[in-house]
Design an enzyme around this catalytic site. Structure first.
Site, PDB file in Angstrom:
ATOM      1  N   ASN A 102       0.868  -1.114   0.006  1.00  0.00           N
ATOM      2  CA  ASN A 102      -0.062  -0.053   0.027  1.00  0.00           C
ATOM      3  C   ASN A 102       0.946   1.441   0.000  1.00  0.00           C
ATOM      4  O   ASN A 102       1.986   1.266   0.605  1.00  0.00           O
ATOM      5  CB  ASN A 102      -0.914  -0.006   1.113  1.00  0.00           C
ATOM      6  CG  ASN A 102      -1.886  -1.338   1.254  1.00  0.00           C
ATOM      7  OD1 ASN A 102      -2.084  -2.120   0.328  1.00  0.00           O
ATOM      8  ND2 ASN A 102      -2.434  -1.634   2.468  1.00  0.00           N
ATOM      9  N   VAL A 103       0.318   2.405  -0.745  1.00  0.00           N
ATOM     10  CA  VAL A 103       1.075   3.617  -0.867  1.00  0.00           C
ATOM     11  C   VAL A 103       0.518   4.682   0.013  1.00  0.00           C
ATOM     12  O   VAL A 103       0.547   6.112  -0.115  1.00  0.00           O
ATOM     13  CB  VAL A 103       1.308   4.059  -2.226  1.00  0.00           C
ATOM     14  CG1 VAL A 103       2.208   2.873  -3.078  1.00  0.00           C
ATOM     15  CG2 VAL A 103      -0.111   4.156  -3.045  1.00  0.00           C
ATOM     16  N   ASP A 104      -0.839   4.246   0.759  1.00  0.00           N
ATOM     17  CA  ASP A 104      -1.591   4.893   1.299  1.00  0.00           C
ATOM     18  C   ASP A 104      -1.162   5.902   2.536  1.00  0.00           C
ATOM     19  O   ASP A 104      -2.088   6.579   3.186  1.00  0.00           O
ATOM     20  CB  ASP A 104      -3.030   4.684   1.550  1.00  0.00           C
ATOM     21  CG  ASP A 104      -3.012   3.168   2.427  1.00  0.00           C
ATOM     22  OD1 ASP A 104      -3.923   2.744   2.115  1.00  0.00           O
ATOM     23  OD2 ASP A 104      -1.986   3.034   3.221  1.00  0.00           O
ATOM     24  N   HIS A 119       5.877  -0.852  -2.653  1.00  0.00           N
ATOM     25  CA  HIS A 119       5.559  -0.023  -4.012  1.00  0.00           C
ATOM     26  C   HIS A 119       5.662   1.323  -3.601  1.00  0.00           C
ATOM     27  O   HIS A 119       4.947   2.328  -4.435  1.00  0.00           O
ATOM     28  CB  HIS A 119       3.853  -0.490  -4.101  1.00  0.00           C
ATOM     29  CG  HIS A 119       3.605  -1.959  -4.711  1.00  0.00           C
ATOM     30  ND1 HIS A 119       2.757  -2.629  -4.751  1.00  0.00           N
ATOM     31  CD2 HIS A 119       4.674  -2.615  -4.739  1.00  0.00           C
ATOM     32  CE1 HIS A 119       2.737  -3.685  -5.179  1.00  0.00           C
ATOM     33  NE2 HIS A 119       4.142  -4.092  -5.497  1.00  0.00           N
ATOM     34  N   CYS A 127      11.483  13.189  -8.859  1.00  0.00           N
ATOM     35  CA  CYS A 127      11.559  13.784 -10.237  1.00  0.00           C
ATOM     36  C   CYS A 127      11.735  12.543 -11.219  1.00  0.00           C
ATOM     37  O   CYS A 127      12.687  11.723 -11.031  1.00  0.00           O
ATOM     38  CB  CYS A 127      12.892  14.619 -10.258  1.00  0.00           C
ATOM     39  SG  CYS A 127      13.295  15.068 -12.115  1.00  0.00           S
ATOM     40  N   CYS A 147      10.911  19.839 -11.507  1.00  0.00           N
ATOM     41  CA  CYS A 147      12.234  19.827 -10.607  1.00  0.00           C
ATOM     42  C   CYS A 147      13.156  20.807 -11.271  1.00  0.00           C
ATOM     43  O   CYS A 147      12.908  21.346 -12.347  1.00  0.00           O
ATOM     44  CB  CYS A 147      12.778  18.337 -11.139  1.00  0.00           C
ATOM     45  SG  CYS A 147      14.495  18.092  -9.998  1.00  0.00           S
ATOM     46  N   CYS A 149      15.711  20.388 -12.225  1.00  0.00           N
ATOM     47  CA  CYS A 149      16.816  19.945 -13.257  1.00  0.00           C
ATOM     48  C   CYS A 149      15.969  20.139 -14.602  1.00  0.00           C
ATOM     49  O   CYS A 149      16.278  19.779 -15.701  1.00  0.00           O
ATOM     50  CB  CYS A 149      17.087  18.361 -13.173  1.00  0.00           C
ATOM     51  SG  CYS A 149      15.533  17.150 -13.538  1.00  0.00           S
ATOM     52  N   THR A 187      -5.012  -8.950   0.443  1.00  0.00           N
ATOM     53  CA  THR A 187      -4.234  -8.944  -0.812  1.00  0.00           C
ATOM     54  C   THR A 187      -4.583 -10.067  -1.683  1.00  0.00           C
ATOM     55  O   THR A 187      -5.050 -11.158  -1.243  1.00  0.00           O
ATOM     56  CB  THR A 187      -2.544  -8.918  -0.800  1.00  0.00           C
ATOM     57  OG1 THR A 187      -2.107  -8.823  -2.146  1.00  0.00           O
ATOM     58  CG2 THR A 187      -2.016 -10.064  -0.329  1.00  0.00           C
TER      59      THR A 187
END
Ligand code: APR
Length: 242
Positions: A102-104, A119, A127, A147, A149, A187
């Site tokens: 999970n990215v939450d 993940h 960037c 960014c 750059c 999952t």
């Protein structure tokens, strides 16, 4: 309420290392939509369009907006009793590792600290060109931040077709190999390499427990399948243990 088998309690009482591996299902009771199954995000939207490098290159503003939408949702929801129970497990066992797809950021907000983010984490950005990391919110001067750059800024998450962070996957495999009890929670066990972790643990001799509202391809190899809501089963497990 799902019964907790005495066999599991006994394994946990003697376990030197306990590992929990979570997917989107552990956040469902917080109000974060899962990806598959009923009402899954990928039933309505295309992962290739919204969660892949090609998708970002084709329409960076669309992908950026979608992650801004998901981040606003993440900020509105709270960790649920399942996240809190996993945080308690970290304090209950001397050697405990949490691996999450999970990215939450809900495990982090619940207080879990020893986390392997397989993940990435949608609260971070990086960037697209030079990989510089940007913690926290980015003030959106324009539609799509850039960014210094000159590269486009993207969420610090793993998209389909991308390699996972090397250290994260190595640490996850090592934890699975060392686990005496390995939990797979919420999952669908369909996305690699996360889906292989319970198999690695089993082959190394771990007692494998699956917690899900429905069976998955993992259910047949798990030693125990606890069918139910992770926000109910996990607190019940903690209550039985303490
Ligand atoms: N309690 C326990 N399990 C639940 C609950 C709940 N309250 N609600 C749903 N589930 C289960 C579903 O039955 C399903 O098996 O959670 C699982 C969610 O599966 P997915 O939506 O496929 O999520 P996940 O397995 O985390 O997906 C893996 O796919 O799209 C990519 O990068 C994304 O990390 C994600 C990866």
């Amino acid at each position: 309420m799902t019964d907790i088998p005495e066999q599991l309690i006994e394994h946990l009482r003697s376990a030197a290392k306990v590992v929990v591996s979570t997917g989107a299902g552990v956040s469902a009771e917080s109000g974060v939509p899962t990806f598959r199954g009923k009402d899954g995000i990928w039933n309505k939207m295309s992962p290739q369009e919204l969660a892949s490098v090609d998708g970002f290159m084709a329409n960076p503003e669309l992908v950026w907006d979608w992650y801004q939408y998901r981040r606003e949702l993440m900020n509105k929801v709270e960790p649920n009793p399942g996240h809190e129970a996993i945080c308690k497990m970290e304090r209950l066992f001397d050697n405990f590792v949490l691996i999450t797809q999970n990215v939450d950021n809900l495990h982090q907000r619940a207080g879990s600290s020893n986390i392997i983010e397989l993940h990435g984490n949608a609260t971070r950005n990086k960037c697209f060109s030079c990989n510089e990391l940007f913690e926290g919110d980015i003030n959106l001067k324009d539609k799509l931040p850039h960014c210094h750059c000159g590269g486009m800024i993207r969420p610090d998450v793993v998209w389909f077709g991308e390699m996972l962070p090397e250290r994260a996957i190595q640490n996850a495999i090592k934890s699975a190999e060392e686990a005496e009890v390995f939990f797979s929670v919420g999952t669908s066990a369909m996305v690699q390499p996360a889906a292989s972790l319970p198999l690695i643990a089993r082959q190394a001799g771990a007692f494998v427990v699956e917690i899900n509202i429905e069976s998955t391809s993992l259910t047949n190899i798990a030693d125990i399948f606890l069918q139910g809501l992770s926000g109910e089963v996990l607190p019940h497990l903690i209550a039985e243990l303490t």
